[in-house]
Design a protein around this motif. Structure first.
Motif, PDB file in Angstrom:
ATOM      1  N   ARG A 214       0.708  -1.214   0.035  1.00  0.00           N
ATOM      2  CA  ARG A 214       0.047  -0.063  -0.147  1.00  0.00           C
ATOM      3  C   ARG A 214       0.943   1.306   0.093  1.00  0.00           C
ATOM      4  NH1 ARG A 214      -5.351  -1.043   1.146  1.00  0.00           N
ATOM      5  NH2 ARG A 214      -5.744  -3.285   0.830  1.00  0.00           N
ATOM      6  N   PHE A 215       2.162   1.459   0.693  1.00  0.00           N
ATOM      7  CA  PHE A 215       2.758   2.432   0.849  1.00  0.00           C
ATOM      8  C   PHE A 215       4.184   2.253   0.362  1.00  0.00           C
ATOM      9  CE2 PHE A 215      -0.368   2.406   4.435  1.00  0.00           C
ATOM     10  CZ  PHE A 215      -1.023   3.342   4.062  1.00  0.00           C
ATOM     11  N   PRO A 216       4.473   1.779  -0.890  1.00  0.00           N
ATOM     12  CA  PRO A 216       5.757   1.485  -1.541  1.00  0.00           C
ATOM     13  C   PRO A 216       6.853   2.358  -1.254  1.00  0.00           C
ATOM     14  CG  PRO A 216       4.270   2.013  -3.309  1.00  0.00           C
ATOM     15  CD  PRO A 216       3.386   1.911  -2.086  1.00  0.00           C
ATOM     16  N   LEU A 217       6.445   3.910  -1.312  1.00  0.00           N
ATOM     17  CA  LEU A 217       7.514   4.910  -0.974  1.00  0.00           C
ATOM     18  C   LEU A 217       7.846   5.486   0.354  1.00  0.00           C
ATOM     19  CD1 LEU A 217       6.239   7.132  -3.977  1.00  0.00           C
ATOM     20  CD2 LEU A 217       7.858   5.385  -4.102  1.00  0.00           C
ATOM     21  N   SER A 218       7.141   4.824   1.319  1.00  0.00           N
ATOM     22  CA  SER A 218       7.112   5.225   2.757  1.00  0.00           C
ATOM     23  C   SER A 218       8.664   4.632   3.062  1.00  0.00           C
ATOM     24  CB  SER A 218       6.050   4.553   3.467  1.00  0.00           C
ATOM     25  OG  SER A 218       6.303   4.684   4.877  1.00  0.00           O
TER      26      SER A 218
END
Length: 794
Positions: A214-218
């Motif tokens: 869901r949050f690949p760039l986090s």
């Protein structure tokens, strides 16, 4: 004569003649001679002495094969023939053999059944895996059904396939295969099936996969696998930005987070009397290595107290928590932590917060509410870590109720520090209703000193002739006492509100309630979609906001601060109000008598000398202990810079009469009500890489009906607070050479991407013509100078 031969371990004959061989010796049946008796042969010469009895002990010829017998036997047993004994032994051996064979048969049958069960379970697991793969293949190929889009077409469940073996699948297949296709909400539902399903649904590897999908760039990376689910919820609620240190910008996954602590020590008792907590989050690195000792408003602090955000964070922070608590107990002269110290520190932090809010020493802001709930969650965590804390808290509460001697000041120095003990005691064991009568009576007795300080004439309850005061005097006593006890009554009402809202059921239930929001009890009221959260009432005007939320807290604070009648006070704390003023006056006169008897005050004493040497500098922030400032002209200044395109950081002043908005002064409306010169705005004063807004207030020329001036800064249009470079916000007294009344460090503020305004401070007075007070706030909201709706709602 029956001595044992040391070499041969045999008993000599009755006669003194030496035996010619071992075959002529009687061998007693004992544990040490069993083997020797079994090896010996039965001689023919001894056969006639088969049943010889000597001193009630059997002497049996060697090799008879008879088992060991008791030492003491009666004559009848001793005369039993060897043939009968041999028959019994044979029968016993046969029975033992039969039972042993039965046990072996049952064990073999049990092993066969176990193997059959394992084989069946393995076949069922293989079928379930095959079925799961078929279902996944169907979803990938066909998607949803025509009749019900988004729902897989499954066969109706019958009696033959009603039993489910899903939980019998291997753990790695469940977490890495089947459950990875579920949504987070469906995983939560799956975890409600049973305990085993709950453990699977809490798997860290599973939630790490969900988080990374869901949050690949986090860049968020928890230290423990158990915290991945927490990280997902924080990111989904968009509140990770708020859980960062104001200086290092690290979150609680990366460092230990807490708040700065300031305290004062009573010089007479050498005890810490009040402990205030900074509203901004601080990391252990910023405190220890960077030596940060001030918050965003410039308030100084001395110690660092970690707060509770998760179980793993609490364990990492526990050594620092213990160290700080020891520092806050100087009267013990010890460097070693003791769990009882927690009961001397945490209630003082809670009580100091309530005192300052009740006396308007600090604002009932969102930051203060979140800080207060974090402190209570830390108190609960310490009580669960050290169970003796709950036991000792319950003992102190019961001791207070038990007798009058345990309620006086010598036994209980501070009533405000007593009530927070209810927050770590189960409601079923002790609650507000158990302590209410005793506490209320003692509270009124101790308030007499402060009532008489404000109105010394109230110390006299009877005339010189012994007559009770007249009706008019009694009514005056009721009115003046209410005015003098206003802060004390608010304090008690805040404690009752706290107990009703945050201290329900067991301590475990309270911890679960807090953990549901992970230190942010109401994250949804700051939503990234920009909706307004002010409408928490239904069409009938009933408050529908959750009990543990900032909106609920703010409305109750507003109500408590507005209470100006005895009836409303008694109703709030759950006590029946006296029916007439005469009855209430009698209660107040009895409180004066009790205070005199307990030595809290003396008849005829000079009440003006009470606290003549001053009070705690922490309490000096409130109205009760601070002198009304003689302000005439003040100035609010806002300076900022930017890179690239022009960015505006607007300064606005909102003028109120009570709770009614009268006027808004900003860059477009540069004068106050009716174009008066009492409030003047400079407008946009811009230069190449920055700008300035200045607001001047002439308080003497200001309309007498204006009771408060709220100062707000906001980013214009599509700009964000993070776009502002080198901001400087100050509120000063122009007639005192620019003495700062309030300063604010916007760079140290928790800049959130979807929030664009900050309510910096409030200049207010309680009544027309009264003195002015400054109250720092520092809460961030949505809205700007082109959209005041969210700011007005805040």
């Amino acid at each position: 004569n029956n001595t044992v031969c040391p070499m041969q371990n045999v008993v000599k004959s009755k006669t003194k003649s030496k035996p010619t061989s071992l075959h002529d010796v009687w061998i007693p049946v004992s544990s040490k001679n069993k083997k020797k008796a079994a090896k010996a042969h039965l001689p023919a010469t001894i056969a006639k002495k088969e049943n010889t009895l000597v001193e009630n002990r059997f002497y049996i010829p060697p090799g008879s094969g008879v088992s060991d017998l008791p030492k003491k036997k009666n004559t009848e047993v001793a005369k039993t023939s060897f043939a009968t004994i041999a028959a019994k032994e044979e029968n016993t051996t046969r029975v033992k053999t039969f039972k042993r064979n039965q046990r072996r048969s049952r064990k073999r049958a049990k092993n066969r059944a176990k193997k059959e069960t394992e084989v069946t379970a393995q076949k069922n697991r293989e079928l379930d895996v095959k079925s799961a793969i078929d279902i996944i293949t169907k979803v990938d190929n066909s998607g949803s059904t025509k009749e019900n889009p988004g729902v897989m077409a499954l066969q109706p469940q019958t009696a033959e396939n009603s039993e489910c073996y899903l939980l019998n699948l291997p753990y790695d297949i469940l977490t890495g295969g089947v459950l990875s296709f579920l949504s987070p909400r469906d995983m939560e539902t799956f975890g409600c099936c049973n305990k085993y399903a709950k453990d699977i649904a809490e798997d860290g590897f599973l939630w790490r996969s969900v988080f990374q999908t869901r949050f690949p760039l986090s860049q968020l990376s928890p230290n423990s696998m158990k915290e991945w689910k927490l990280a997902y919820k924080l990111m989904r609620a968009n509140i990770v930005e708020r859980l960062r240190c104001i200086h290092t910008k690290k979150n609680f996954f990366e460092d230990v987070l807490g708040s700065g602590i300031d305290f004062t020590v009573n010089p007479k008792t050498n005890r810490v009397d009040y402990i205030s907590m900074s509203q901004d989050l601080l990391s252990a690195t910023a405190f220890t290595k960077e030596k940060i000792r001030t918050d965003a408003f410039g308030n100084k602090f001395k110690l660092f107290l970690p707060l509770f955000f998760s179980a793993e964070h609490f364990q990492r922070a526990l050594p620092q928590v213990r160290k700080t608590i020891v520092r806050l107990c100087p009267e013990r002269n010890s460097t070693r932590f003791d769990p009882s110290m927690v009961l001397d520190v945490m209630p003082k932090i809670i009580n100091t917060f309530i005192v300052l809010v009740a006396d308007e020493g600090i604002s009932a802001s969102r930051k203060s509410f979140l800080g207060f709930t974090r402190v209570h969650r830390l108190f609960l965590a310490l009580a669960h870590q050290y169970p003796t804390i709950k036991v000792e808290a319950l003992r102190r509460l019961k001791l207070f109720v038990a007798s009058e001697e345990n309620r006086v000041k010598s036994a209980c120095p501070s009533l405000g520090n007593l009530l927070p003990l209810l927050s770590v005691v189960d409601q079923s064991d002790f609650d507000w209703s158990n302590i209410r009568p005793a506490y209320l009576g003692e509270s009124f007795d101790r308030s007499v000193l402060w009532v008489c300080k404000a109105h010394p004439k109230l110390e006299k309850t009877h005339s010189s002739t012994g007559e009770v005061e007249c009706k008019q005097t009694a009514e005056e006593r009721v009115t003046l006492t209410l005015e003098a006890m206003k802060v004390n009554l608010r304090l008690l009402m805040f404690h009752v509100y706290f107990m009703k809202t945050c201290c329900r059921n067991s301590t475990t239930d309270r911890a679960i309630l807090y953990d549901r929001f992970f230190g942010q009890p109401d994250p949804e009221d700051i939503s990234p979609n920009g909706t307004d959260d002010s409408g928490s009432k239904d069409h009938d005007g009933v408050d529908t906001s959750p009990p543990l939320s900032y909106t609920h807290f703010q409305r109750h604070v507003t109500y408590i601060l507005s209470v100006n009648a005895w009836q409303r006070f008694f109703k709030f704390i759950g006590v029946r109000c006296p029916s007439t003023k005469g009855d209430l006056a009698r209660i107040l006169r009895n409180a004066v008598k009790n205070s005199r008897c307990k030595g809290y005050h003396k008849a005829g004493m000079d009440f003006s000398r009470v606290h003549a040497n001053g009070t705690s500098k922490i309490l000096a922030k409130g109205q009760q202990y601070s002198t009304s400032s003689d302000l005439r002209r003040v100035m609010f200044t806002d300076r900022w810079g930017f890179h690239g395109n022009t960015v505006y950081l607007d300064a606005s002043c909102l003028l109120y009469r009570g709770r009614k908005l009268i006027n808004t002064v900003d860059y477009s409306n540069t004068r106050g009500p009716a174009d008066s010169d009492a409030v003047q705005h400079s407008g946009d004063v811009m230069h190449a890489s920055g700008g300035t807004h200045t607001i001047h207030l002439d308080l003497q020329s200001l309309d007498a009906g204006i009771t408060s001036c709220v100062f707000v800064i906001s980013a214009w249009a599509d700009a964000k607070l993070s776009d502002i470079v080198s901001p400087s916000i100050s509120f000063t007294d122009e007639e005192a050479d620019g003495e700062p009344l309030c300063t604010y460090n916007l760079d140290a503020h928790d800049k959130i991407s979807h929030l664009t305004s900050v309510v910096v401070c409030k200049l207010y007075r309680k009544k027309a013509g009264g003195g002015w007070h400054v109250l720092a706030i520092g809460d961030a909201y949505r809205g700007a100078a082109d959209n005041y709706g969210p700011i007005y709602s805040a």
